[in-house]
Design an enzyme around this catalytic site. Structure first.
Site, PDB file in Angstrom:
ATOM      1  N   HIS A  53     -21.924 -21.412   4.113  1.00  0.00           N
ATOM      2  CA  HIS A  53     -21.720 -21.056   5.517  1.00  0.00           C
ATOM      3  C   HIS A  53     -20.427 -21.712   6.005  1.00  0.00           C
ATOM      4  O   HIS A  53     -19.968 -22.720   5.430  1.00  0.00           O
ATOM      5  CB  HIS A  53     -22.898 -21.542   6.365  1.00  0.00           C
ATOM      6  CG  HIS A  53     -24.136 -20.709   6.209  1.00  0.00           C
ATOM      7  ND1 HIS A  53     -25.178 -20.740   7.106  1.00  0.00           N
ATOM      8  CD2 HIS A  53     -24.488 -19.816   5.257  1.00  0.00           C
ATOM      9  CE1 HIS A  53     -26.121 -19.889   6.724  1.00  0.00           C
ATOM     10  NE2 HIS A  53     -25.731 -19.320   5.596  1.00  0.00           N
ATOM     11  N   GLU A  55     -19.830 -23.591   8.473  1.00  0.00           N
ATOM     12  CA  GLU A  55     -19.979 -24.992   8.877  1.00  0.00           C
ATOM     13  C   GLU A  55     -20.062 -25.917   7.665  1.00  0.00           C
ATOM     14  O   GLU A  55     -19.475 -26.999   7.660  1.00  0.00           O
ATOM     15  CB  GLU A  55     -21.238 -25.168   9.749  1.00  0.00           C
ATOM     16  CG  GLU A  55     -21.169 -24.452  11.087  1.00  0.00           C
ATOM     17  CD  GLU A  55     -21.683 -23.012  11.048  1.00  0.00           C
ATOM     18  OE1 GLU A  55     -21.655 -22.396   9.957  1.00  0.00           O
ATOM     19  OE2 GLU A  55     -22.113 -22.523  12.100  1.00  0.00           O
ATOM     20  N   CYS A  83     -27.017 -22.467  12.011  1.00  0.00           N
ATOM     21  CA  CYS A  83     -28.379 -22.228  11.524  1.00  0.00           C
ATOM     22  C   CYS A  83     -29.024 -23.592  11.260  1.00  0.00           C
ATOM     23  O   CYS A  83     -28.343 -24.622  11.264  1.00  0.00           O
ATOM     24  CB  CYS A  83     -28.332 -21.376  10.261  1.00  0.00           C
ATOM     25  SG  CYS A  83     -27.823 -22.318   8.805  1.00  0.00           S
ATOM     26  N   CYS A  86     -27.203 -25.706   8.635  1.00  0.00           N
ATOM     27  CA  CYS A  86     -25.927 -26.270   9.083  1.00  0.00           C
ATOM     28  C   CYS A  86     -26.140 -27.349  10.138  1.00  0.00           C
ATOM     29  O   CYS A  86     -25.400 -28.334  10.196  1.00  0.00           O
ATOM     30  CB  CYS A  86     -25.027 -25.163   9.620  1.00  0.00           C
ATOM     31  SG  CYS A  86     -24.493 -24.026   8.340  1.00  0.00           S
TER      32      CYS A  86
HETATM   33  N1  LIG Z   1     -23.441 -20.294  12.178  1.00  0.00           N
HETATM   34  C1  LIG Z   1     -23.552 -19.563  11.061  1.00  0.00           C
HETATM   35  N2  LIG Z   1     -24.591 -18.741  10.938  1.00  0.00           N
HETATM   36  C2  LIG Z   1     -24.681 -18.027   9.791  1.00  0.00           C
HETATM   37  N3  LIG Z   1     -25.613 -17.135   9.424  1.00  0.00           N
HETATM   38  C3  LIG Z   1     -25.258 -16.689   8.217  1.00  0.00           C
HETATM   39  N4  LIG Z   1     -24.127 -17.271   7.782  1.00  0.00           N
HETATM   40  C4  LIG Z   1     -23.733 -18.114   8.755  1.00  0.00           C
HETATM   41  C5  LIG Z   1     -22.608 -18.999   8.924  1.00  0.00           C
HETATM   42  O1  LIG Z   1     -21.715 -19.149   8.088  1.00  0.00           O
HETATM   43  N5  LIG Z   1     -22.587 -19.700  10.102  1.00  0.00           N
END
Ligand SMILES: Nc1nc2[nH]cnc2c(=O)[nH]1
Length: 157
Positions: A53, A55, A83, A86
């Site tokens: 992701h 983050e 999420c 993260c």
């Molecule tokens: N904030 C965020 N939500 C996600 N949902 C799926 N991938 C991501 C991502 O990279 N960042």
């Protein structure tokens, strides 16, 4: 301190670079004071890594940039609400403040299989001091989902 809006514009720009590479619509920039120490986009598809992701990528880059596992005092601007994975990573990294634009509900509407429970609230109950600030350039950030959807090869997960 770099204005949060400027940091978010960098994250949006990086997100668009990711979109141009066929990646998902998420970007994340990290600053300490005036210094931007990381700015990454999501690379889940590119790297075949479901944890890549924006983050997580940005935290890893920031850790490397300052050679420190802790990002105390760091400010994060992420195009979408983090999420739960993260959010926990941001807590572990001891990030101070996280600004976000679009919400998890927006990402779910966009087609992502988001976990929709009050992670921020649970994190706080669990003792995290992470400050989450919603609503920074939300319209610009939501637009990224539409741009992503306009790619016929866009991949949901
Ligand atoms: N904030 C965020 N939500 C996600 N949902 C799926 N991938 C991501 C991502 O990279 N960042």
């Amino acid at each position: 301190m770099i204005p949060p809006e400027d940091l978010m514009r960098l994250a949006i720009e990086r997100c668009r670079e990711g979109l141009a590479r066929g990646q998902s619509p998420f970007g994340c920039a990290i600053a300490v004071g005036d210094r931007v120490i990381a700015n990454e986009h999501n690379t889940v598809v590119l790297t075949t890594d479901i944890t890549a992701h924006a983050e997580v990528n940005a935290i890893r880059a920031a850790n490397r940039a300052i050679q420190n596992i802790f990002l105390e005092g760091a400010v994060v601007a992420t195009t979408c609400e983090p999420c739960p994975m993260c959010m926990a990573a941001l807590h572990w990294a001891r990030v101070d403040t996280v600004y976000y634009g679009a919400t998890i509900a927006d990402a779910a509407l966009g087609g992502f299989n988001e976990l929709q429970f009050p992670a921020a609230e649970l994190l706080r109950q669990g003792g995290s001091k992470l400050k989450l600030i919603p609503g920074l350039l939300p319209e610009e950030c939501k637009k990224l989902f539409l741009e992503w959807q306009s790619n016929p090869n866009h991949r949901v997960y």
